[in-house]
Enzyme design. Structure first.
Site, PDB file in Angstrom:
ATOM      1  CE  LYS A  28      21.647  42.556 -44.139  1.00 59.74           C
ATOM      2  NZ  LYS A  28      21.707  41.177 -43.574  1.00 59.74           N
ATOM      3  NE  ARG A  70      23.763  39.971 -49.751  1.00 62.93           N
ATOM      4  CZ  ARG A  70      22.629  40.305 -49.112  1.00 62.93           C
ATOM      5  NH1 ARG A  70      22.112  41.498 -49.255  1.00 62.93           N
ATOM      6  NH2 ARG A  70      22.047  39.446 -48.332  1.00 62.93           N
ATOM      7  NE  ARG A  89      13.627  36.506 -42.145  1.00 65.48           N
ATOM      8  CZ  ARG A  89      14.775  37.000 -42.600  1.00 65.48           C
ATOM      9  NH1 ARG A  89      15.043  38.287 -42.472  1.00 65.48           N
ATOM     10  NH2 ARG A  89      15.651  36.208 -43.172  1.00 65.48           N
ATOM     11  NE  ARG A 114      13.904  36.502 -46.757  1.00 67.79           N
ATOM     12  CZ  ARG A 114      14.876  37.368 -46.475  1.00 67.79           C
ATOM     13  NH1 ARG A 114      14.572  38.513 -45.889  1.00 67.79           N
ATOM     14  NH2 ARG A 114      16.115  37.093 -46.762  1.00 67.79           N
ATOM     15  NE  ARG A 143      19.554  34.207 -46.752  1.00 66.54           N
ATOM     16  CZ  ARG A 143      18.591  34.402 -45.836  1.00 66.54           C
ATOM     17  NH1 ARG A 143      17.768  33.420 -45.537  1.00 66.54           N
ATOM     18  NH2 ARG A 143      18.465  35.569 -45.262  1.00 66.54           N
TER      19      ARG A 143
HETATM   20  P1  AP5 Z   1      15.941  40.995 -40.079  1.00 65.77           P
HETATM   21  O1  AP5 Z   1      15.882  42.394 -39.619  1.00 65.77           O
HETATM   22  O2  AP5 Z   1      14.950  40.520 -41.079  1.00 65.77           O
HETATM   23  O3  AP5 Z   1      17.444  40.639 -40.530  1.00 65.77           O
HETATM   24  P2  AP5 Z   1      18.234  40.984 -41.850  1.00 65.77           P
HETATM   25  O4  AP5 Z   1      19.650  41.225 -41.455  1.00 65.77           O
HETATM   26  O5  AP5 Z   1      17.536  42.027 -42.633  1.00 65.77           O
HETATM   27  O6  AP5 Z   1      18.161  39.559 -42.545  1.00 65.77           O
HETATM   28  P3  AP5 Z   1      17.911  39.169 -44.052  1.00 65.77           P
HETATM   29  O7  AP5 Z   1      17.623  37.691 -44.024  1.00 65.77           O
HETATM   30  O8  AP5 Z   1      16.938  40.069 -44.696  1.00 65.77           O
HETATM   31  O9  AP5 Z   1      19.332  39.383 -44.641  1.00 65.77           O
HETATM   32  P4  AP5 Z   1      19.877  38.892 -45.935  1.00 65.77           P
HETATM   33  O10 AP5 Z   1      21.062  39.763 -46.052  1.00 65.77           O
HETATM   34  O11 AP5 Z   1      20.169  37.443 -46.006  1.00 65.77           O
HETATM   35  O12 AP5 Z   1      18.680  39.049 -46.969  1.00 65.77           O
HETATM   36  P5  AP5 Z   1      18.367  40.078 -48.123  1.00 65.77           P
HETATM   37  O13 AP5 Z   1      16.930  40.273 -48.152  1.00 65.77           O
HETATM   38  O14 AP5 Z   1      19.261  41.256 -48.025  1.00 65.77           O
HETATM   39  O15 AP5 Z   1      15.864  40.054 -38.772  1.00 65.77           O
HETATM   40  C1  AP5 Z   1      15.837  38.646 -38.879  1.00 65.77           C
HETATM   41  C2  AP5 Z   1      14.805  38.069 -37.902  1.00 65.77           C
HETATM   42  O16 AP5 Z   1      15.208  38.339 -36.564  1.00 65.77           O
HETATM   43  C3  AP5 Z   1      13.401  38.691 -38.029  1.00 65.77           C
HETATM   44  O17 AP5 Z   1      12.448  37.702 -37.715  1.00 65.77           O
HETATM   45  C4  AP5 Z   1      13.387  39.776 -36.961  1.00 65.77           C
HETATM   46  O18 AP5 Z   1      12.070  40.011 -36.494  1.00 65.77           O
HETATM   47  C5  AP5 Z   1      14.277  39.162 -35.878  1.00 65.77           C
HETATM   48  N1  AP5 Z   1      15.073  40.119 -35.137  1.00 65.77           N
HETATM   49  C6  AP5 Z   1      15.691  41.226 -35.621  1.00 65.77           C
HETATM   50  N2  AP5 Z   1      16.394  41.832 -34.647  1.00 65.77           N
HETATM   51  C7  AP5 Z   1      16.226  41.079 -33.520  1.00 65.77           C
HETATM   52  C8  AP5 Z   1      16.700  41.176 -32.193  1.00 65.77           C
HETATM   53  N3  AP5 Z   1      17.517  42.173 -31.794  1.00 65.77           N
HETATM   54  N4  AP5 Z   1      16.332  40.222 -31.298  1.00 65.77           N
HETATM   55  C9  AP5 Z   1      15.525  39.205 -31.693  1.00 65.77           C
HETATM   56  N5  AP5 Z   1      15.029  39.059 -32.925  1.00 65.77           N
HETATM   57  C10 AP5 Z   1      15.371  39.983 -33.844  1.00 65.77           C
HETATM   58  O19 AP5 Z   1      18.833  39.257 -49.408  1.00 65.77           O
HETATM   59  C11 AP5 Z   1      18.132  38.102 -49.831  1.00 65.77           C
HETATM   60  C12 AP5 Z   1      18.752  37.560 -51.106  1.00 65.77           C
HETATM   61  O20 AP5 Z   1      18.650  38.531 -52.169  1.00 65.77           O
HETATM   62  C13 AP5 Z   1      20.257  37.217 -51.052  1.00 65.77           C
HETATM   63  O21 AP5 Z   1      20.480  35.932 -50.527  1.00 65.77           O
HETATM   64  C14 AP5 Z   1      20.652  37.358 -52.514  1.00 65.77           C
HETATM   65  O22 AP5 Z   1      20.296  36.227 -53.257  1.00 65.77           O
HETATM   66  C15 AP5 Z   1      19.803  38.534 -53.000  1.00 65.77           C
HETATM   67  N6  AP5 Z   1      20.491  39.827 -52.824  1.00 65.77           N
HETATM   68  C16 AP5 Z   1      20.116  40.862 -51.994  1.00 65.77           C
HETATM   69  N7  AP5 Z   1      20.981  41.887 -52.073  1.00 65.77           N
HETATM   70  C17 AP5 Z   1      21.930  41.504 -52.970  1.00 65.77           C
HETATM   71  C18 AP5 Z   1      23.118  42.121 -53.464  1.00 65.77           C
HETATM   72  N8  AP5 Z   1      23.520  43.345 -53.042  1.00 65.77           N
HETATM   73  N9  AP5 Z   1      23.857  41.443 -54.364  1.00 65.77           N
HETATM   74  C19 AP5 Z   1      23.479  40.224 -54.814  1.00 65.77           C
HETATM   75  N10 AP5 Z   1      22.376  39.574 -54.378  1.00 65.77           N
HETATM   76  C20 AP5 Z   1      21.619  40.206 -53.465  1.00 65.77           C
HETATM   77 MG    MG Z   2      16.608  42.063 -44.520  1.00 65.17          MG
END
Ligand code: AP5
Ligand code: MG
Length: 217
Positions: free
Chosen positions: A13, A88, A127, A159, A170
């Site tokens: 994402k 979410r 990552r 991370r 997660r």
């Molecule tokens: P990346 O682009 O970082 O993926 P992502 O989908 O953004 O993954 P996240 O881990 O950030 O998602 P998440 O939803 O768990 O975390 P968030 O920060 O939102 O890509 C991942 C890896 O793959 C990277 O190394 C990248 O380089 C690589 N990659 C990307 N595309 C690729 C490809 N095509 N081929 C190969 N490699 C690739 O949330 C974290 C925490 O915050 C949650 O667990 C929760 O506790 C809290 N939180 C956040 N939002 C909310 C909400 N709305 N409500 C409640 N709690 C929340």
């Molecule tokens: Mg992300």
């Protein structure tokens, strides 16, 4: 334009959201980045939410809705935004609907990045992130100098919530609390399903093509 980006943790994402936000001239708003920023700065909010991120569970809706709503009021969001990782839960989606209706606006599209579980685990385990917010992958998105951020030169780290046991929580949290939103937005005719497999460039071309067609319909 007002976009929502959905997809399981590690789907890509953040990686794709940055490119789409740039292309459409809108602000990239990631709830995860907002929370990690608060934790890094040890703010009262950061101290309150740290345990939720560490456990792999969700931050409660009232806190999350407040934090994202506050961010969307910033001047750089006036021309549109792309929400990455929010909403979410159904409760968050309803709060967003209410806020949009109040402002007399609506969403342009909700992108669901679809990726197989094995690919997700590989992406998250490789990552590496920088404190400036950039994200890399040990195999697929390498920095120019190993272990150093291209933008600021700082050391790259794993991370906190990418540890295997937290990743499992997660993924389970996503299935239980977030995946029902796919149907929620599909019923509203806003859902765009995009295959998130392949290289970052392949995903980007596919996504741009589908999104462009969707918003110009
Ligand atoms: P990346 O682009 O970082 O993926 P992502 O989908 O953004 O993954 P996240 O881990 O950030 O998602 P998440 O939803 O768990 O975390 P968030 O920060 O939102 O890509 C991942 C890896 O793959 C990277 O190394 C990248 O380089 C690589 N990659 C990307 N595309 C690729 C490809 N095509 N081929 C190969 N490699 C690739 O949330 C974290 C925490 O915050 C949650 O667990 C929760 O506790 C809290 N939180 C956040 N939002 C909310 C909400 N709305 N409500 C409640 N709690 C929340
Ligand atoms: Mg992300």
């Amino acid at each position: 334009m007002r976009f929502v980006f959905m997809g399981p943790p590690g789907a890509g994402k953040g990686t794709q959201a940055k490119a789409v936000a740039e292309r459409y001239g809108v602000s990239h708003v990631s709830s995860g980045d907002i929370f990690r920023g608060e934790i890094a700065n040890k703010t009262p909010l950061g101290l309150k939410i740290k345990s939720y991120l560490d456990s792999g569970g969700l931050v409660p809706d009232d806190i999350t809705v407040g934090a994202v709503a506050g961010r969307l009021e910033a001047p750089d969001c006036a021309n549109g935004w792309l929400l990455d990782g929010f909403p979410r839960t159904i409760g968050q989606a309803e709060a967003l609907d209410k806020a949009l209706a109040k402002g007399g606006t609506k969403l342009s599209a909700v992108v669901d990045l679809e990726v197989d579980p094995e690919v997700i685990v590989e992406r998250m385990s490789g990552r590496r992130v920088c404190k400036c917010g950039r994200s890399y992958h040990v195999r697929y998105i390498k920095p120019r100098v190993e272990g150093k951020c291209d933008a600021c030169g700082s050391g790259l780290v794993i991370r906190d919530d990418d540890r295997p046991e937290t990743v499992r929580t997660r993924l389970a949290t996503y299935q239980k609390q977030t995946s029902p939103l796919i149907e929620y937005y599909d019923r509203k005719g806003l859902l765009l399903r995009v295959d998130g497999s392949g290289s970052p460039d392949e995903v980007r071309s596919r996504l741009f093509e589908q999104l462009n067609a969707f918003v110009s319909e």
